[in-house]
Structure formats: C-alpha cells, structure tokens
Write a protein that holds these residues in place. Sequence first.
Motif, PDB file in Angstrom:
ATOM      1  N   LYS A 284      29.359  29.741   7.195  1.00 35.10           N
ATOM      2  CA  LYS A 284      29.766  29.270   8.525  1.00 35.10           C
ATOM      3  C   LYS A 284      28.562  28.602   9.186  1.00 35.10           C
ATOM      4  O   LYS A 284      27.483  29.155   9.228  1.00 35.10           O
ATOM      5  N   VAL A 285      28.779  27.370   9.677  1.00 28.99           N
ATOM      6  CA  VAL A 285      27.744  26.658  10.408  1.00 28.99           C
ATOM      7  C   VAL A 285      28.068  26.767  11.889  1.00 28.99           C
ATOM      8  O   VAL A 285      29.176  26.496  12.310  1.00 28.99           O
ATOM      9  N   HIS A 286      27.104  27.184  12.674  1.00 31.44           N
ATOM     10  CA  HIS A 286      27.336  27.394  14.132  1.00 31.44           C
ATOM     11  C   HIS A 286      27.095  26.126  14.870  1.00 31.44           C
ATOM     12  O   HIS A 286      26.250  25.401  14.802  1.00 31.44           O
TER      13      HIS A 286
ATOM     14  N   ALA B 109      19.497  24.179  14.108  1.00 29.94           N
ATOM     15  CA  ALA B 109      20.252  25.294  13.520  1.00 29.94           C
ATOM     16  C   ALA B 109      21.230  24.800  12.463  1.00 29.94           C
ATOM     17  O   ALA B 109      21.363  25.408  11.391  1.00 29.94           O
ATOM     18  N   GLN B 110      21.907  23.697  12.748  1.00 29.23           N
ATOM     19  CA  GLN B 110      22.845  23.152  11.772  1.00 29.23           C
ATOM     20  C   GLN B 110      22.111  22.650  10.532  1.00 29.23           C
ATOM     21  O   GLN B 110      22.574  22.860   9.401  1.00 29.23           O
ATOM     22  N   SER B 111      20.962  22.022  10.717  1.00 30.05           N
ATOM     23  CA  SER B 111      20.174  21.538   9.580  1.00 30.05           C
ATOM     24  C   SER B 111      19.693  22.698   8.730  1.00 30.05           C
ATOM     25  O   SER B 111      19.753  22.653   7.495  1.00 30.05           O
TER      26      SER B 111
ATOM     27  N   ALA C 141      20.511  22.962  18.622  1.00 30.66           N
ATOM     28  CA  ALA C 141      21.769  22.972  17.864  1.00 30.66           C
ATOM     29  C   ALA C 141      21.632  22.158  16.583  1.00 30.66           C
ATOM     30  O   ALA C 141      22.089  22.581  15.512  1.00 30.66           O
ATOM     31  N   LEU C 142      20.977  20.988  16.671  1.00 31.16           N
ATOM     32  CA  LEU C 142      20.760  20.171  15.473  1.00 31.16           C
ATOM     33  C   LEU C 142      19.887  20.893  14.462  1.00 31.16           C
ATOM     34  O   LEU C 142      20.150  20.868  13.257  1.00 31.16           O
TER      35      LEU C 142
ATOM     36  N   ALA D 225      30.736  18.378  18.640  1.00 34.69           N
ATOM     37  CA  ALA D 225      30.797  18.801  17.240  1.00 34.69           C
ATOM     38  C   ALA D 225      31.340  17.698  16.331  1.00 34.69           C
ATOM     39  O   ALA D 225      31.166  17.756  15.118  1.00 34.69           O
TER      40      ALA D 225
ATOM     41  N   ALA E 180      21.031  25.693   8.455  1.00 35.05           N
ATOM     42  CA  ALA E 180      22.172  26.291   7.750  1.00 35.05           C
ATOM     43  C   ALA E 180      22.567  25.441   6.553  1.00 35.05           C
ATOM     44  O   ALA E 180      22.888  25.971   5.477  1.00 35.05           O
ATOM     45  N   LEU E 181      22.529  24.133   6.708  1.00 38.37           N
ATOM     46  CA  LEU E 181      22.863  23.249   5.607  1.00 38.37           C
ATOM     47  C   LEU E 181      21.840  23.375   4.482  1.00 38.37           C
ATOM     48  O   LEU E 181      22.193  23.459   3.305  1.00 38.37           O
TER      49      LEU E 181
END
Length: 172
Positions: free
Chosen positions: A170-172, A148-150, A145-146, A4, A152-153
């Motif tokens: 919240k970013v997972h 999902a984070q992208s 994971a990358l 992370a 969310a952003l």
Amino acid sequence: MSPAAVLVTAGGPLLTCVGAVRAAAPDGVRRSGLPGLDPGCLAVEQASGGRPEPLGDVFALGAVLAYASTGHTVPEQSELPPGLRRLIGSCLSSDPSARPRSAQELLRELVSPAAGRDLGGEAYPPAGTALDHAAVPLPGRVVAALAAQSAALLAAELPSAQQPFASPQKVH
C-alpha cells in the motif's frame, strides 16, 4: 481529479485520472464519503449527488492547484500565494457560476502576464511551469508526500523468477 491523480515526471506534472466522480456513483446519489474521492476536490453540487459537469472539473482543478501551492485542497485564502488568490478562490467557489467557465479559460488566466499580480498590481514572481523549466517551490507537505511515495516505490519488491508476483504494497 485530485492531487493523487497527478503524476510528477521529469517533463512536468501529468493528470492520470479524470472522471472518477462520474464513475463513483449514478446521478442523484451523494458522492461524498465514497472511496477514492478526495472530499476537498469534490464540488458541492457533485458531492450532494448532482450530475458531474465541467464546472465541477474546474473546481477540482482549483483544488489541485491549491494543494500544489499550499499542501491543502481546502486552504484558507491567506495561505494561497497572493498572485493566485483570486484565481484559485474563484475555482473553489461554492457557486458554479462564479468559477472560470472552462479549463481553457483557467489556463489562459494562469499564463497571462497578469497572473503573477495581485489585485493591487504589485508584481510577484510568475509561477514556473514544465514548459519554462523554472524552479517551482512546493510546500513542505507536498514534498513529504512525494518523498514517502518515492520511498515506498523504491522499497517495493520486484517479481523474480522464483516468485513471479510480490505481495501488494500500500502506497500512502
């Protein structure tokens, strides 16, 4: 250090957080289970309350390398790419004296010509780096994971003149 704490950029990966173990608890206090610390990246001696030492950082870096190559911070030996098994395995040793002595030693081993060879001498393609711009295949779990984070952003609300601060997401 944990997966992370790695920021993936167009110029390559950047470490964004080192020293969280020291800040999380005073010496002598068990660190396992504390918020913000990835248990798979915490050396045994530090998880049990031992003083954070450089060899604990080598363990954490090994866990990050394991995650980048398998999608797990604590992989089975067989999951690791053959050319990195010995190196990552030594970083993740529960015995600090069996780990590379420093991050510099670890880096030298990663960039040496022998880094792409297993113990039997059979050559494997060298790992790509941001320096040589080679394609680096990431495990599906890391790509997910990358992504999902992208997502969310991108979905986060930006502040406007009418609403200067959006609700935290919240970013997972």
